[in-house]
Motif scaffolding. Structure first.
Motif, short mmCIF file in Angstrom:
data_model
loop_
_atom_site.label_atom_id
_atom_site.label_comp_id
_atom_site.label_asym_id
_atom_site.label_seq_id
_atom_site.Cartn_x
_atom_site.Cartn_y
_atom_site.Cartn_z
N ARG A 47 0.82 -1.21 0.00
CA ARG A 47 0.00 0.00 0.00
C ARG A 47 0.86 1.27 0.00
O ARG A 47 1.74 1.43 0.83
N VAL A 48 0.59 2.20 -0.93
CA VAL A 48 1.23 3.51 -0.97
C VAL A 48 0.12 4.55 -0.90
O VAL A 48 -0.76 4.58 -1.77
N GLY A 49 0.14 5.38 0.13
CA GLY A 49 -0.89 6.38 0.34
C GLY A 49 -0.81 7.53 -0.65
O GLY A 49 0.16 7.68 -1.39
N PRO A 50 -1.85 8.38 -0.64
CA PRO A 50 -1.96 9.46 -1.63
C PRO A 50 -0.81 10.46 -1.63
O PRO A 50 -0.32 10.83 -2.69
N ARG A 51 -0.40 10.91 -0.47
CA ARG A 51 0.66 11.94 -0.44
C ARG A 51 2.01 11.36 -0.84
O ARG A 51 2.78 11.98 -1.56
N ALA A 52 2.29 10.16 -0.38
CA ALA A 52 3.54 9.49 -0.76
C ALA A 52 3.55 9.21 -2.26
O ALA A 52 4.55 9.44 -2.94
N TYR A 53 2.43 8.74 -2.77
CA TYR A 53 2.31 8.44 -4.19
C TYR A 53 2.59 9.70 -5.02
O TYR A 53 3.32 9.64 -6.02
N GLU A 54 2.05 10.83 -4.61
CA GLU A 54 2.25 12.09 -5.34
C GLU A 54 3.73 12.48 -5.37
O GLU A 54 4.24 12.90 -6.41
N VAL A 55 4.42 12.34 -4.24
CA VAL A 55 5.85 12.66 -4.19
C VAL A 55 6.62 11.75 -5.16
O VAL A 55 7.48 12.22 -5.92
#
Length: 121
Positions: A70-78
């Motif tokens: 699982r990769v969350g939204p903020r981490a994914y954006e970075v």
């Protein structure tokens, strides 16, 4: 190519971590030399912003690909902004995940996992 994996340990046989931002370790693997460097995830116990901090660790360590759960939204954006591609490694240990990645058997993640605060799913 430098590959980052989320792990509960410091070698390729360690149990994978199902989460990105709060995984205990990142394993950075040089795909050509197969050299492995384990880096403790300083964001693991962060009060907030763990995903962003973890993603920055991955970027700072030169990874071009992340094999994770699982990769969350903020981490994914970075990661996306840095040009780092993310693949779903499921429950595979690091060695197995790398093998699957090399033969194209992992699915590329094209959207982040839902935030635990997102009650819409």
């Amino acid at each position: 190519m430098r590959i980052a994996l989320c792990s509960k340990g410091t070698d390729l046989d360690a149990e994978p971590s199902p989460v990105f931002g709060r995984c205990p370790y990142f394993l950075f693997v040089d795909d050509e030399t197969e050299e492995v460097t384990a880096v403790a995830n300083a964001a693991q116990n962060a009060g907030g912003g763990a995903g962003v901090q973890a993603a920055q660790t991955v970027v700072d360590n030169g990874a071009e690909v992340v094999l994770s759960g699982r990769v969350g939204p903020r981490a994914y954006e970075v990661l996306v902004q840095a040009g780092v591609r993310t693949y779903d490694a499921g429950t595979a240990d690091a060695r197995e995940a790398i093998s699957k990645f090399r033969v194209g058997a992992l699915s590329e993640v094209t959207s982040p996992a839902s935030s635990r605060h997102d009650h819409q799913g």
